[in-house]
Design a protein around this motif. Sequence first.
Motif, PDB file in Angstrom:
ATOM      1  N   ILE A   1       0.663  -1.123   0.046  1.00 20.70           N
ATOM      2  CA  ILE A   1      -0.158  -0.042   0.008  1.00 20.70           C
ATOM      3  C   ILE A   1       0.914   1.278  -0.086  1.00 20.70           C
ATOM      4  CG2 ILE A   1      -1.803   1.202   1.319  1.00 20.70           C
ATOM      5  CD1 ILE A   1      -2.611  -1.581   2.561  1.00 20.70           C
ATOM      6  N   ALA A   2       1.918   1.165   0.859  1.00 14.08           N
ATOM      7  CA  ALA A   2       2.747   2.418   1.007  1.00 14.08           C
ATOM      8  C   ALA A   2       3.173   2.747  -0.187  1.00 14.08           C
ATOM      9  CB  ALA A   2       3.810   2.183   2.143  1.00 14.08           C
TER      10      ALA A   2
ATOM     11  N   SER B   1       1.103   3.835  -3.059  1.00 14.25           N
ATOM     12  CA  SER B   1       0.568   5.386  -2.753  1.00 14.25           C
ATOM     13  C   SER B   1       1.440   6.492  -3.296  1.00 14.25           C
ATOM     14  CB  SER B   1       0.460   5.639  -1.316  1.00 14.25           C
ATOM     15  OG  SER B   1       1.565   6.027  -0.779  1.00 14.25           O
ATOM     16  N   THR B   2       2.672   5.877  -3.632  1.00 13.67           N
ATOM     17  CA  THR B   2       3.579   7.234  -4.305  1.00 13.67           C
ATOM     18  C   THR B   2       3.613   7.290  -5.834  1.00 13.67           C
ATOM     19  OG1 THR B   2       5.430   5.314  -4.433  1.00 13.67           O
ATOM     20  CG2 THR B   2       5.530   6.923  -2.458  1.00 13.67           C
TER      21      THR B   2
ATOM     22  N   THR C   1       1.169   8.473  -7.389  1.00 21.68           N
ATOM     23  CA  THR C   1       0.433   9.567  -7.622  1.00 21.68           C
ATOM     24  C   THR C   1       1.379  10.727  -8.017  1.00 21.68           C
ATOM     25  OG1 THR C   1       0.323   9.812  -5.361  1.00 21.68           O
ATOM     26  CG2 THR C   1      -1.567   9.537  -6.322  1.00 21.68           C
TER      27      THR C   1
ATOM     28  N   ALA D   1       7.303   2.541   6.475  1.00 20.57           N
ATOM     29  CA  ALA D   1       6.251   2.526   5.376  1.00 20.57           C
ATOM     30  C   ALA D   1       5.157   3.516   5.636  1.00 20.57           C
ATOM     31  CB  ALA D   1       5.365   1.132   5.601  1.00 20.57           C
TER      32      ALA D   1
ATOM     33  N   LEU E   1       3.727   6.359   3.337  1.00 18.29           N
ATOM     34  CA  LEU E   1       2.278   6.298   2.766  1.00 18.29           C
ATOM     35  C   LEU E   1       1.822   7.758   3.388  1.00 18.29           C
ATOM     36  CD1 LEU E   1      -0.176   4.780   1.972  1.00 18.29           C
ATOM     37  CD2 LEU E   1      -0.458   4.128   4.450  1.00 18.29           C
TER      38      LEU E   1
END
Lengths: 346, 166
Positions: A138-139, A142-143, A145, B55, B59
């Motif tokens: 997920i982390a 997310s980058t 974008t 992380a 995020l």
Amino acid sequence: MDKLFVNAGAGLEQWMVSGLGLSSIITNLIMVVIQVAMILSFVLLNVLYLVYLERKLSAYWQQRLGPNRVGPRGLLQTTLDVIKLISKEDIVPQAADRKVFKLASIIVFIPAVMLYAVIPFGKDMIAVDLNMGVFYFIAISSTTTIAFLMAGWGSNNKYSLIGGMRAVAQMVSYEIPFVFSILGVIMLTGSLRMSDIVAAQNDVWFIVLQPVAFLIFFIAGTAELNRAPFDLPEGEQELVAGATTEYSGMRWALFFLAEYANLIAMSALAVTLFLGGPAGPWAPSWIWFIVKVYIMIYVFMWMRWTFPRIRIDHLMHFNWKFLLPLSLANILVTGVGIKIYQWFIQ
Amino acid sequence: MTSTIIFWLIAIIIMGSALMVVLLRNIVHSALFLVVTFVGVSGLYVMLQADFLAAVQLLVYAGAIAILLVFGVMLTVRGDIKYSNLFNRHKFTAGVVSLGLFLLIERIILSSDLLISNKPALESTVGPIADALLTDYVIPFEAAAILLLVAMVGAILLARGEGKPQ
């Protein structure tokens, strides 16, 4: 057969230590390089034929023939397309923010590749089995974008900028139900480690226990990938090609490559979280993995060529007023369900 | 040895990009260098074996930069974005304040006993954080959540403008 790649890797490592007499650090380094090379070639080869698959499938769904001139059944079409793209001139618009423009096409590919570090390609076939594998996914995703925004900004073109802005608005909003839908699975497993999630689905796949979460995951995942019906950031009729309007040749190809690499990664995550991961009867686990991933990819493509694009305000309303409350309700129901289950068991 | 080299590489990257954030005159470039700073800090967390924190750093901070950029572009009123992150004349005051802050932080770091720990790194950092947040620190945690909610409602009210129809 099941341990073909695992044994090959272990054998190679053994040979390097005993046969060549290399120290363990160098052996580890070489093994990491080999793993990265294997994953990269897996991604690139798949992307090459996913483009072909998508063109062919969309053609069949629209009563056309699709590419059928180059090679048998058009199989060499995408290969030649790549050669064409490489040989094209590298055009940077004069008014563009040159450094940002050039960097964006490279940066978009970095998270796309990094995602594969935690994907279980088969039994014991995870490059790094992090204890927070899903969270890492997920982390990193997310980058993505930032790259789209850099492309939209750096092009210095109104269509690009609007496309970049839309990409940010859409990807940031849909990230929330996306993460919340995964939470249901995490609550059932009690671990963020990919191999634990796969192991927890030995008896029953999580798509059975978490059907609502799977639907939310699928919808939000489509939006995260910027694919139709959520492809507003590149809506051709309004924005030419969105953030990638000014890109051509290999730089454009990198965006295209990242898009399909993300599609494979997202399908692989869906398989890991909801479809039992690479486990399956009879055949080796890595074959099951590929089969399941391709089923997911097929469904993603099916969605893309079946539904019309929705309007931007509908997109936001759907996310904030429907998907988000639904995903929160799913977490609540899952929590209560787990408690009731434990109550009956003990 | 290797970890020392990596630490200094990351430190140089963090310091360099943080300086660029302040020194560049284009606010978009500044924000992009801020991403580099945050990724560097998350690299430091990885070196400290705080992988969950790393992380989260990626995020929450690096991911949120995209939103910061959007607002930076939308709220900039200058005609030319190349001069959107300008300097002012208070160089001397700024220098004194920065030096004071630096000395203060340096004193706190050097006087603390957190520098060296002989404890082994935690096997999993996720579980202990969750346990702490939902048992010992549940009141501060909820208070922070309410504070964020209030801030969000306030931001929406401000953006809509008071008294105006929707």
